[in-house]
Scaffold this active site. Structure first.
Site, PDB file in Angstrom:
ATOM      1  N   PHE A 127       0.839  -1.195   0.000  1.00 14.70           N
ATOM      2  CA  PHE A 127       0.000   0.000   0.000  1.00 14.70           C
ATOM      3  C   PHE A 127       0.880   1.253   0.000  1.00 14.70           C
ATOM      4  O   PHE A 127       1.911   1.280   0.669  1.00 14.70           O
ATOM      5  CB  PHE A 127      -0.918  -0.023   1.223  1.00 14.70           C
ATOM      6  N   ASP A 204       1.219  -5.294   7.762  1.00 18.50           N
ATOM      7  CA  ASP A 204       0.053  -4.422   7.651  1.00 18.50           C
ATOM      8  C   ASP A 204      -1.178  -5.327   7.548  1.00 18.50           C
ATOM      9  O   ASP A 204      -1.309  -6.094   6.586  1.00 18.50           O
ATOM     10  CB  ASP A 204       0.199  -3.535   6.407  1.00 18.50           C
ATOM     11  N   TYR A 229     -11.484   0.899  10.145  1.00 19.97           N
ATOM     12  CA  TYR A 229     -12.657   1.448   9.435  1.00 19.97           C
ATOM     13  C   TYR A 229     -13.117   0.566   8.289  1.00 19.97           C
ATOM     14  O   TYR A 229     -14.110   0.865   7.650  1.00 19.97           O
ATOM     15  CB  TYR A 229     -12.385   2.875   8.936  1.00 19.97           C
ATOM     16  N   LYS A 230     -12.387  -0.532   8.028  1.00 14.62           N
ATOM     17  CA  LYS A 230     -12.801  -1.432   6.941  1.00 14.62           C
ATOM     18  C   LYS A 230     -13.716  -2.513   7.527  1.00 14.62           C
ATOM     19  O   LYS A 230     -14.837  -2.235   7.915  1.00 14.62           O
ATOM     20  CB  LYS A 230     -11.577  -2.032   6.269  1.00 14.62           C
ATOM     21  N   ARG A 379     -12.370  -3.272  -7.906  1.00 18.00           N
ATOM     22  CA  ARG A 379     -12.227  -4.043  -6.664  1.00 18.00           C
ATOM     23  C   ARG A 379     -13.601  -4.266  -6.054  1.00 18.00           C
ATOM     24  O   ARG A 379     -14.386  -3.318  -5.896  1.00 18.00           O
ATOM     25  CB  ARG A 379     -11.332  -3.236  -5.722  1.00 18.00           C
TER      26      ARG A 379
HETATM   27  C1  LIG Z   1      -3.121  -1.737   3.429  1.00 15.61           C
HETATM   28  C2  LIG Z   1      -3.403  -0.346   3.928  1.00 15.61           C
HETATM   29  N1  LIG Z   1      -2.528   0.258   4.749  1.00 15.61           N
HETATM   30  C3  LIG Z   1      -2.775   1.499   5.223  1.00 15.61           C
HETATM   31  C4  LIG Z   1      -3.921   2.198   4.871  1.00 15.61           C
HETATM   32  C5  LIG Z   1      -4.213   3.579   5.303  1.00 15.61           C
HETATM   33  O1  LIG Z   1      -3.630   4.028   6.448  1.00 15.61           O
HETATM   34  P1  LIG Z   1      -4.252   5.288   7.218  1.00 15.61           P
HETATM   35  O2  LIG Z   1      -5.439   4.799   7.991  1.00 15.61           O
HETATM   36  O3  LIG Z   1      -3.152   5.785   8.058  1.00 15.61           O
HETATM   37  O4  LIG Z   1      -4.709   6.286   6.191  1.00 15.61           O
HETATM   38  C6  LIG Z   1      -4.848   1.581   4.031  1.00 15.61           C
HETATM   39  C7  LIG Z   1      -6.072   2.321   3.646  1.00 15.61           C
HETATM   40  O5  LIG Z   1      -6.861   1.940   2.862  1.00 15.61           O
HETATM   41  C8  LIG Z   1      -4.577   0.291   3.554  1.00 15.61           C
HETATM   42  O6  LIG Z   1      -5.445  -0.311   2.731  1.00 15.61           O
END
Ligand SMILES: Cc1ncc(COP(=O)(O)O)c(C=O)c1O
Length: 424
Positions: A127, A204, A229-230, A379
């Protein structure tokens, strides 16, 4: 039964042990098919009520008297995530900050714990925020960022990681589930390889938590971060979590020396002296209202059970793939996720040269919300807690009709600023 028959999807819903969980969520537009739960999860009824209570009672009535209870919450909710969703022990998971900030904190702590090692390994399909944070750290410290070239469909492989590991590598930082394709990395194998080479791992879990069973302890992860939030449905900008393996905690120091990480916080001492445990990875005042929503999200998923959620995710994405093969491949939409369900998370991606227009037309003309990811990916994330099999069937039916009719060809390419491809 033939998957192209809607009755097959209806039967799967009738047999679904999690079917009742959809009613736990606000479905404001019943005809809208929401396949973006892997970007922003739905609002839960309990979450809405909890937020109102937290505001009215805890804040409105309790005022500053609520802080003693609030102080405990980030670690309590971390323990809830640890037990039900992350395969971690109590005291290893903390709700704090954002994923990006936690990545920075833990990556920096890991690099400091491996002085003399000058290489950070990640992959080019990781990401963006992960790559940028690591790029920034490498630039600040004059380190080498070793970027693996990953197959954008199949994801990062353990043998690829093995090839670039040597005694100069301090940190291997990867996504457990790839944000674009949904490919599931072999966390156990990669963590074992990294450990054998003397490097630390930082995972992650944003697209994995609540979608697949995660076993941070058993799989040998050292560090992990993730958002809520997902699949956790904790709302836009909800605080993230971080994981630090218990044995490592006393040996790692994160770079933001805030007062919430201080051993005796309210002594207001003159020098920073970090807490001996997980608390040292906290920074400043936690976003209490957001933490409450993480708790509500975690409670719903814990009740559903990650085993059942994962089984349903595999069945939902299995149906999606089957219908994509039958209906969409002849229209030029090809599978861009691993075909083997054991090798993917809870979302599926299709490739088409006109994916951006298709994505916009699906939202505006067909009442289906997917999202677009560069360069040509559509997606589809049927979050298992709130998505029915008929939703997947209807979405694929609407998609094939749309592309067959060519109606998407008139969708604008200029962003209006509200499409999912311009949202996190
Ligand atoms: C794999 C991944 N890492 C990190 C993030 C985003 O990080 P943050 O919440 O700090 O914006 C996302 C957001 O969609 C993500 O999909």
């Amino acid at each position: 039964m033939d998957a192209t028959d809607r009755a097959a999807a209806e039967l799967l819903d009738a047999q679904d042990p999690l079917a009742g969980f959809r009613d736990r969520f606000v479905v404001a537009e019943p005809d809208l098919i929401y396949l973006d739960g892997n970007s922003l999860g739905r609002l839960g009824h309990a979450a809405r009520q909890r937020l109102a209570e937290a505001v009215t009672e805890e804040w409105g009535r309790g005022l500053v008297r609520s802080w003693p209870e609030w102080m405990r919450r980030p670690a309590q909710v971390g323990d809830l995530l640890a037990e039900h969703l992350l395969g971690a022990r109590p005291g290893e998971v903390l709700v704090a900050d954002s994923t990006t900030v936690n990545l920075y904190k833990l990556a920096a702590a890991a690099l400091d714990a491996r002085p003399g090692r000058r290489v950070v390994v990640t992959d080019d399909d990781n990401f963006p925020t992960d790559r940028y944070v690591l790029e920034g750290l490498a630039a600040q410290r004059g380190l080498e960022l070793r970027m693996l070239r990953t197959d954008p469909v199949e994801g990062v492989r353990a043998d690829q990681v093995a090839e670039v590991l040597d005694e100069r590598v301090a940190l291997v930082s990867l996504s457990h589930v790839a944000y674009r394709s949904g490919a599931l990395a072999d966390m156990a194998a990669i963590s074992a390889l990294a450990r054998a080479a003397g490097a630390l791992t930082l995972w992650d879990e944003c697209h994995a938590v609540g979608a697949v069973p995660v076993a941070l302890d058993a799989d040998g992860a050292d560090l992990a971060v993730g958002c809520t939030y997902k699949y956790l449905n904790a709302g836009p900008g909800a605080p993230a979590f971080l994981y630090v393996r218990a044995e490592l905690q006393p040996h790692l120091r994160q770079p933001i020396w805030g007062w919430f990480g201080q051993r005796d916080q309210f002594a207001m001492g003159s020098r920073y002296d970090p807490a001996p445990d997980l608390r040292r990875f906290a920074t400043g005042s936690p976003p209490i209202l957001g933490v409450a929503l993480v708790e509500e999200g975690a409670k719903v998923l814990a009740e559903a059970g990650i085993g059942q959620l994962y089984a349903k995710a595999q069945a939902l994405t299995g149906l999606l793939v089957e219908l994509a093969d039958r209906w969409l491949a002849p229209l030029g939409l090809t599978l861009a996720s691993p075909r083997d369900p054991a090798r993917r998370g809870a979302h599926v991606t299709l490739a088409h040269p006109d994916a951006l227009r298709i994505s916009r037309a699906l939202i505006e003309q067909a009442g289906v919300v997917p999202d677009f990811r560069t360069p040509d990916r559509l997606r589809l994330g049927p979050a298992p807690v709130a998505t029915r099999f008929v939703d997947v069937w209807d979405a694929m039916d609407r998609l094939r009709r749309l592309v067959h009719s060519g109606a998407h060809e008139h969708a604008p390419l200029e962003p209006s600023g509200v499409e999912p491809e311009t949202t996190p």
